[in-house]
Design a protein around this motif. Structure first.
Motif, short mmCIF file in Angstrom:
data_model
loop_
_atom_site.label_atom_id
_atom_site.label_comp_id
_atom_site.label_asym_id
_atom_site.label_seq_id
_atom_site.Cartn_x
_atom_site.Cartn_y
_atom_site.Cartn_z
N LYS A 62 0.71 -1.34 0.22
CA LYS A 62 0.49 -0.21 -0.07
C LYS A 62 0.40 1.50 -0.07
CE LYS A 62 -4.06 -2.04 2.67
NZ LYS A 62 -4.63 -2.37 3.45
N ALA A 63 2.38 0.90 1.22
CA ALA A 63 3.10 2.57 1.24
C ALA A 63 3.54 2.72 -0.28
CB ALA A 63 3.66 2.22 1.81
N GLY A 64 3.85 1.40 -1.66
CA GLY A 64 4.51 1.75 -2.61
C GLY A 64 3.25 2.23 -3.30
N ALA A 65 2.01 1.89 -3.68
CA ALA A 65 1.54 3.10 -4.32
C ALA A 65 0.83 3.75 -4.18
CB ALA A 65 -0.43 1.46 -4.07
N SER A 66 0.74 4.02 -3.00
CA SER A 66 0.59 5.74 -2.59
C SER A 66 2.21 6.25 -2.84
CB SER A 66 0.78 5.65 -0.51
OG SER A 66 -0.51 5.13 -0.43
N ALA A 67 3.68 6.36 -2.94
CA ALA A 67 4.38 6.77 -3.06
C ALA A 67 5.09 6.21 -4.80
CB ALA A 67 5.58 5.84 -2.74
N GLY A 68 3.80 5.22 -5.60
CA GLY A 68 4.52 5.22 -6.49
C GLY A 68 5.47 4.29 -7.18
N VAL A 69 6.17 3.41 -5.65
CA VAL A 69 7.33 2.61 -6.11
C VAL A 69 6.95 1.07 -5.72
CG1 VAL A 69 9.39 2.37 -4.85
CG2 VAL A 69 8.90 4.28 -3.90
N GLU A 70 7.52 0.14 -7.30
CA GLU A 70 6.96 -0.69 -7.17
C GLU A 70 7.45 -1.95 -6.09
OE1 GLU A 70 7.87 -3.38 -10.58
OE2 GLU A 70 6.75 -4.83 -9.51
N VAL A 71 6.01 -2.55 -5.14
CA VAL A 71 6.58 -3.66 -4.60
C VAL A 71 6.19 -5.14 -4.78
CG1 VAL A 71 5.74 -4.58 -2.02
CG2 VAL A 71 6.43 -2.28 -2.59
N VAL A 72 7.14 -5.86 -4.84
CA VAL A 72 6.44 -6.94 -5.00
C VAL A 72 5.78 -7.96 -4.21
CG1 VAL A 72 7.82 -9.17 -6.46
CG2 VAL A 72 8.59 -7.16 -6.94
#
Lengths: 442, 442
Positions: free
Chosen positions: A317-327
């Protein structure tokens, strides 16, 4: 004069058999010669051992051409086999690298001698004098992978600590190792040590390693150095005592009371400063109370360092907010020593959950806590059962050189004998010397 | 909040499998519970552990009737099976013996706490604080024979050093051990420790011992206590790290420069003061230069002590002259730990032949030299590679109690981790604690 006792004593034609190994095995032959050499080596004073090591350093430099020539054959073979350039680079010996290896040997000479150190001593109430004294282990076997510099490093540490060494490198470096061991044997023999104090285990196949692992009574300890699969094989199959080294599934725990800027810096350093080594971090666990603030900072910093995050739902979720891809992270990720720019990332409800996670998944190498809370630090340190527990510093510090040991033969992740970076004292045992004047027990 | 991390952490339904052991094995179940108990035990302070041990001592006295009742069943079974009276005596627990066991437990309470000791520590050049701290090993498995007092002794030493213990006694003492462990578990649980810190390994057959030996990752170390055959089996079959204890084929070497009166006294004390224990002498080697004078004295003194000499030709001739029977010695004698009033006896041409004989035949436990010559003593001490080398005193002094260790769990005859009498520190490992203030590696 008796015939029986001295004859039995001198008997080398009737050596101890080793179960499961043919009596004419060339591996047993070198192990038996190593055992004889170890007996000669043990009582020699430091000056003789140091002199032999200095002769080794000189000989490496003097005979560089021979060594690079042999190495070129290994490199050519590796190229033909389509080996990756990274591995070929680790295999390659240049005159500069050989000079650096020789210089490392001279550094080992300068280290304190562990042999003969009185570990403890007292006069007992009855007047007996008790001393516990460091002695060499005897015969040390090293089973290792690609890099031929290990051949010299390991031999130098073993000789310095009074041990005979059996070297079993990988077949990809067989020509290099053969040349190096020839140089070493010539040099130590010229300096008055038995040449058989340094031997290459003959044969390139798996069978020679297997026979070495069965040579209990001839080999005192086996130290595997390399990847997890090599180490696990040795641990599982060896009848000779093993010191398990190296596998590092290391964790960084960011506590609720962490200085978050410090935490970001330590996380990136622990993961990315040199990702291919065993003390690099492979998992970050974050206290739920600071996840909202810490995750965006960490995601940006890890992205800038080129790290791929394998995260749980909160990280996703934090990745989605920050625009960073999280696998998405899996159980396999929690158990993996990536040795690459990847990290598993989770959020935990509290410190105890972090400790439980570490207990479940860690390889017991190094775990760190970042916290300003003394109670949290104390709890983490007392409950995490790993070789090293690091407080407010990078996991990358678990290292013999960093610890001031001068050199290390590996980092033990087991609990018996040696735990953590193994320096010279860890290559010794002790014996008790008890001196009286006719003392009897009543 | 993440689901993945804490769920994985809490998972006990997905425990580490153990190769070659059925997943539903009751031995694995107790080992897993021991591992959980060890995690709870490790951070507890000394006062809590000591309190539990005092409760154990009190409970042993309070519940003596239960224990002797259970013991009577074992004794009756042994009698029916026609067991020798000596073994039955060792199996038997009387109220007096139970009181003595309780008193031993109180003695253990009084010993210094090994856990938490800072073994070494320094401030590194970069300001990092490095401490190497003693920690419990975790789960210690003891595999032992007849005497049920070992059940309590071993448990007390393990608990004192913060370890959980798995006890695997012999089937002949199963009822006694079951009763003792019940008393121990109740007492430690009442004192606030996890009851599973002390467990009996279920099952009386060989299979349960075999499963225990495979439980690598659950059991941290196995210590076999008993005869050579038990110890060899464990050493050969265990995948769990083993500490080899106890087999003592000990040698007395009478040098050319020995005080012969002292030598006779030490020889008789080493052999006959208590022949059934591992530090009793089993072979005497005499320098040829003093054989003429020493052998008649030794033969008379050994005969008076009831010892049968298994001698070489020189001893046989001396026996014939002195009218003392000497049994011809064989290679088997040189390799035997008699544990009886027998001794192998040889004459050697010089000290080096004695050292070579010892290297060939010794179990590496204890060897002694009797000599007034400092050079001979120095040479013998530096060349004999055994747990203890005794100068001008009885071999019988290799003993944790004699060495001032307060108590011992056994005498290790191996070189890794612990060598010689094992006290409380030998039941611990260490971990490194590294404290910084944001230190990163550059």
């Amino acid at each position: 004069m008796s015939r029986t006792a001295p004859e039995a004593a001198a008997s080398t034609e009737n050596p101890t058999p080793v179960a499961g190994v043919p009596e004419d095995s060339p591996v047993l032959a070198v192990a038996r010669r190593a055992r004889e050499a170890a007996a000669e080596l043990a009582p020699l004073p430091r000056t003789v051992r140091d002199g032999a090591l200095l002769a080794v350093a000189d000989a490496l430099e003097a005979r560089t051409a021979e060594i690079t020539e042999a190495n070129a054959r290994d490199v050519a073979r590796a190229r033909e086999a389509g080996t990756a350039e990274g591995i070929i680079d680790r295999l390659t010996l240049t005159p500069e690298r050989i000079a650096a290896i020789a210089s490392d040997v001279r550094d080992v000479v300068a280290l304190p001698d562990p042999v003969g150190e009185v570990v403890r001593g007292s006069t007992l109430p009855n007047g007996l004098e008790l001393r516990q004294v460091r002695v060499p282990l005897g015969v040390v076997g090293i089973i290792y992978e690609a890099r031929p510099n290990v051949t010299v490093d390991a031999a130098a540490l073993c000789l310095k600590s009074g041990n005979a060494v059996l070297l079993r490198g990988s077949s990809s470096a067989y020509a290099s190792n053969t040349a190096l061991v020839e140089v070493l044997r010539d040099a130590v023999a010229d300096a008055g040590l038995p040449a058989d104090a340094v031997q290459l285990v003959p044969g390139e196949g798996r069978e020679s390693a297997r026979e070495l692992m069965r040579a209990r009574g001839l080999v005192d300890v086996l130290i595997p150095r390399g990847g997890a699969s090599l180490i696990n094989t040795v641990v599982r199959e060896s009848v000779v005592p093993v010191i398990e080294t190296g596998v590092g599934n290391c964790h960084v725990y960011v506590d609720e009371a962490a200085d978050l800027a410090m935490a970001v810096e330590l996380l990136v350093n622990s993961k990315a400063q040199r990702p291919s080594v065993c003390n690099a971090a492979e998992t970050v666990l974050v206290h739920a109370g600071v996840a909202d603030r810490f995750l965006p900072l960490a995601l940006a910093a890890l992205r800038d360092a080129g790290v791929t995050v394998h995260g749980d739902e909160t990280w996703a979720k934090a990745g989605a907010s920050a625009g960073v891809e999280v696998v998405p992270v899996t159980d396999e990720d929690w158990g993996t020593e990536y040795l690459s720019l990847d990290i598993a990332a989770g959020v935990v409800p509290d410190l105890d959950a972090a400790v439980a996670h570490i207990r479940r998944w860690s390889s017991g190498h190094t775990e760190s806590i970042i916290s300003r809370d003394t109670a949290a630090v104390r709890r983490f340190v007392s409950r995490v059962d790993s070789t090293a527990v690091i407080v407010n510093a990078s996991t990358r510090f678990t290292d013999g050189g960093q610890f001031g040991f001068g050199a290390e033969i590996g980092i033990s992740t087991q609990k018996l004998h040696a735990r953590g970076p193994m320096g010279l004292p860890e290559l010794t045992s002790t014996k008790y010397v008890v001196t009286g004047e006719g003392h009897v027990r009543g």
